[in-house]
Design a protein around this motif. Structure first.
Motif, PDB file in Angstrom:
ATOM      1  N   ILE A  18      39.388  36.031  31.904  1.00 26.55           N
ATOM      2  CA  ILE A  18      39.838  37.288  32.497  1.00 26.55           C
ATOM      3  C   ILE A  18      38.624  37.903  33.163  1.00 26.55           C
ATOM      4  O   ILE A  18      37.578  38.065  32.522  1.00 26.55           O
ATOM      5  N   GLU A  19      38.754  38.224  34.431  1.00 23.49           N
ATOM      6  CA  GLU A  19      37.655  38.913  35.100  1.00 23.49           C
ATOM      7  C   GLU A  19      37.794  40.405  34.852  1.00 23.49           C
ATOM      8  O   GLU A  19      38.874  40.978  35.018  1.00 23.49           O
TER       9      GLU A  19
ATOM     10  N   ARG B 145      34.915  38.017  41.422  1.00 22.20           N
ATOM     11  CA  ARG B 145      34.723  36.575  41.292  1.00 22.20           C
ATOM     12  C   ARG B 145      36.014  35.797  41.514  1.00 22.20           C
ATOM     13  O   ARG B 145      35.985  34.625  41.853  1.00 22.20           O
ATOM     14  N   TYR B 146      37.158  36.447  41.282  1.00 25.52           N
ATOM     15  CA  TYR B 146      38.428  35.707  41.268  1.00 25.52           C
ATOM     16  C   TYR B 146      38.748  34.956  42.559  1.00 25.52           C
ATOM     17  O   TYR B 146      39.374  33.905  42.495  1.00 25.52           O
ATOM     18  N   PRO B 147      38.318  35.424  43.730  1.00 28.40           N
ATOM     19  CA  PRO B 147      38.664  34.643  44.929  1.00 28.40           C
ATOM     20  C   PRO B 147      38.021  33.247  44.956  1.00 28.40           C
ATOM     21  O   PRO B 147      38.566  32.338  45.566  1.00 28.40           O
ATOM     22  N   GLU B 148      36.875  33.083  44.291  1.00 25.81           N
ATOM     23  CA  GLU B 148      36.178  31.789  44.314  1.00 25.81           C
ATOM     24  C   GLU B 148      36.214  31.044  42.991  1.00 25.81           C
ATOM     25  O   GLU B 148      35.837  29.875  42.939  1.00 25.81           O
TER      26      GLU B 148
ATOM     27  N   THR C  10      45.748  39.315  45.454  1.00 26.85           N
ATOM     28  CA  THR C  10      45.836  38.199  44.511  1.00 26.85           C
ATOM     29  C   THR C  10      47.229  38.088  43.912  1.00 26.85           C
ATOM     30  O   THR C  10      47.916  39.095  43.746  1.00 26.85           O
ATOM     31  N   GLY C  11      47.610  36.880  43.594  1.00 32.16           N
ATOM     32  CA  GLY C  11      48.846  36.632  42.869  1.00 32.16           C
ATOM     33  C   GLY C  11      48.610  36.564  41.373  1.00 32.16           C
ATOM     34  O   GLY C  11      49.550  36.379  40.590  1.00 32.16           O
ATOM     35  N   LEU C  12      47.350  36.716  40.960  1.00 33.22           N
ATOM     36  CA  LEU C  12      47.023  36.711  39.537  1.00 33.22           C
ATOM     37  C   LEU C  12      47.562  37.968  38.870  1.00 33.22           C
ATOM     38  O   LEU C  12      47.660  39.026  39.510  1.00 33.22           O
TER      39      LEU C  12
END
Length: 177
Positions: free
Chosen positions: A111-112, A123-126, A145-147
């Motif tokens: 989990i970011e 960080r989530y895009p990479e 994001t779809g997260l």
């Protein structure tokens, strides 16, 4: 055991979130362990105590235990870089959840923890291992994001999300042993 990492820049709230998740998971009857990465030298011993004296005398490992607590201190002869998987392997195998703070470059699902006020990038895009984002500013996420986006200020809801998705976090020691 289930293992989940918490990644984010310093000051993002990782420690506070982990600290809040521990009782939220325990209230659900779960046993929780924590693995924390330290970027600097640290000490958990007290000068003058027996264990400190044993370590200072050159013991490689000192284990101290009572009826309620056990601590293991290991001194490396030279700088050692242990992986998160090596640290997880040291844990009691009867634990339900391991919360890993730090190790942001690991191959653990994580989990970011991100705050717009920090001014730090996300960080989530990479990072393909980020499975959700916990934030106090969801409308300011730098990249759509779809997260799942979790409310950083609702640790009980985050604990619920972890439990609801627990199968994703099964730790297979054979993959990392």
């Amino acid at each position: 055991m289930k293992v989940v990492g918490f990644a984010g820049f310093s000051g993002s709230g990782k420690t506070t979130l982990v600290e809040q998740l521990i009782p939220a998971l325990r209230l659900r009857g779960l046993r929780v362990s924590v693995v924390k990465h330290a970027h600097h030298s640290f000490d958990i011993d007290t000068a003058g105590k027996d264990t400190f004296r044993h370590r200072e005398a050159g013991a490689f490992e000192v284990v101290v235990a009572s009826g309620r607590r056990l601590a293991l201190m290991r001194e490396f002869e030279r700088e050692a870089s242990l992986s998160v998987h090596q640290l997880i392997a040291e844990l009691y195998d009867g634990v339900d959840w391991v919360l890993v703070e730090g190790f942001k470059d690991s191959d653990l699902l994580k989990i970011e923890v991100w705050r717009a006020a920090s001014g730090q990038p996300a960080r989530y895009p990479e990072d393909d291992f980020v499975v959700s984002v916990a934030t106090d500013s969801p409308t300011l996420l730098p990249v759509p994001t779809g997260l799942p986006v979790l409310d950083l200020n609702q640790p009980d809801a985050i604990a619920g999300w972890l439990v609801d998705n627990q199968a994703r976090f099964d730790y297979n020691v054979e993959l990392y042993g």
